[in-house]
Design a protein around this motif. Sequence first.
Motif, PDB file in Angstrom:
ATOM      1  N   GLU A 189      32.326  34.879  43.797  1.00  0.00           N
ATOM      2  CA  GLU A 189      31.967  35.413  42.480  1.00  0.00           C
ATOM      3  C   GLU A 189      31.287  36.763  42.663  1.00  0.00           C
ATOM      4  O   GLU A 189      30.373  36.895  43.468  1.00  0.00           O
ATOM      5  N   GLY A 190      31.771  37.798  41.937  1.00  0.00           N
ATOM      6  CA  GLY A 190      31.153  39.112  42.090  1.00  0.00           C
ATOM      7  C   GLY A 190      31.838  40.148  41.234  1.00  0.00           C
ATOM      8  O   GLY A 190      32.749  39.838  40.476  1.00  0.00           O
ATOM      9  N   LYS A 191      31.391  41.395  41.360  1.00  0.00           N
ATOM     10  CA  LYS A 191      31.949  42.442  40.498  1.00  0.00           C
ATOM     11  C   LYS A 191      32.649  43.553  41.248  1.00  0.00           C
ATOM     12  O   LYS A 191      32.969  44.596  40.681  1.00  0.00           O
ATOM     13  N   ARG A 192      32.911  43.346  42.543  1.00  0.00           N
ATOM     14  CA  ARG A 192      33.686  44.355  43.271  1.00  0.00           C
ATOM     15  C   ARG A 192      35.129  44.336  42.781  1.00  0.00           C
ATOM     16  O   ARG A 192      35.550  43.425  42.075  1.00  0.00           O
ATOM     17  N   ALA A 193      35.919  45.338  43.194  1.00  0.00           N
ATOM     18  CA  ALA A 193      37.306  45.458  42.724  1.00  0.00           C
ATOM     19  C   ALA A 193      38.174  44.288  43.164  1.00  0.00           C
ATOM     20  O   ALA A 193      39.195  43.994  42.534  1.00  0.00           O
ATOM     21  N   ASN A 194      37.783  43.602  44.257  1.00  0.00           N
ATOM     22  CA  ASN A 194      38.579  42.460  44.738  1.00  0.00           C
ATOM     23  C   ASN A 194      37.924  41.124  44.391  1.00  0.00           C
ATOM     24  O   ASN A 194      38.228  40.098  44.988  1.00  0.00           O
ATOM     25  N   GLN A 195      37.024  41.154  43.407  1.00  0.00           N
ATOM     26  CA  GLN A 195      36.329  39.933  42.997  1.00  0.00           C
ATOM     27  C   GLN A 195      36.416  39.730  41.480  1.00  0.00           C
ATOM     28  O   GLN A 195      36.660  40.679  40.728  1.00  0.00           O
ATOM     29  N   PHE A 196      36.199  38.478  41.077  1.00  0.00           N
ATOM     30  CA  PHE A 196      36.079  38.131  39.663  1.00  0.00           C
ATOM     31  C   PHE A 196      34.791  37.351  39.455  1.00  0.00           C
ATOM     32  O   PHE A 196      34.235  36.790  40.391  1.00  0.00           O
TER      33      PHE A 196
END
Length: 290
Positions: free
Chosen positions: A253-260
């Motif tokens: 879980e996260g907000k990087r470009a490869n995460q949701f």
Amino acid sequence: MTIAGGHGEGGATNQLHWPRGLCVDDDQTVVIADRWNNRIMQWKNGDTTNGQVVAGGKGQGNGLHQLYWPTDVLLDNETDSLIICDWGNDRIVRWSRRSGTTQDEILINNIDCWGLAMDEQRYLYVTDRGKHEVRRHQLGEKNGTLVAGGNGKGDGLSQLNVPAYLFVDRDHSVYVSDWSNHRVMKWVEGAKEGIVVAGGQGKGNALTQLSDPNGIFVDTLGTLYVADQGNHRVMRWTQGAKQGTVIVGGNGEGKRANQFNYPVGLSFNRQGNLYVADSNNNRVQRFSIE
């Protein structure tokens, strides 16, 4: 890349607040059910800063100029209108896309709807979470025809347990994300029971499992794409496969470009780009899929 929102949680025209279902027009305009802002937002291709309110946005309520926690939206190109699942008001409504429209028309009342789909004959398909079923309606018809579930809440092949989003293919087979059963079901037209096409092995993060599946899309080869919300990933399941592959996310879980952070809505444009409503990040992401 982020093509809508991504400026924190809020109600400004460059923000979203828990986006749910979405759809993409032929000109790559993205239309988004901006749930907690009680509105439908439209982002034109190339305009990454500000969207435009195209329905609701007049506060939470049940007036004809208002929406209450909308969960899904689709485009009816024939009438140049939006069909919206106005979940908080237990109704399905239609808003014209022509400028100056400030109120809706109620199509179906008293329905615990969550997801919508339309076939090429303009039949409307609707999930009813309270009745654990999917019905097909001719526009203007209130009761509709049962096409999936309707045998009470459960995990049998003739049952659904909180159906969420929908996809209808050219053969009128109905695909349903069966949320509480952590699976995606396919109901061939006229069938009395469905086929498990993804998940169905309990809640989990193995490649054979899903966790609270939401938005789905099926391509012309019968390949299924699913927003695997609880696992913060999008998966692809080829026809007949016993397990899927992760195509985006799956990196926690996260907000990087490869995460949701809880992906919900999912759609493709004609160019084959994938759009995902990344709910808790209050943004819509676009990906080029190989």
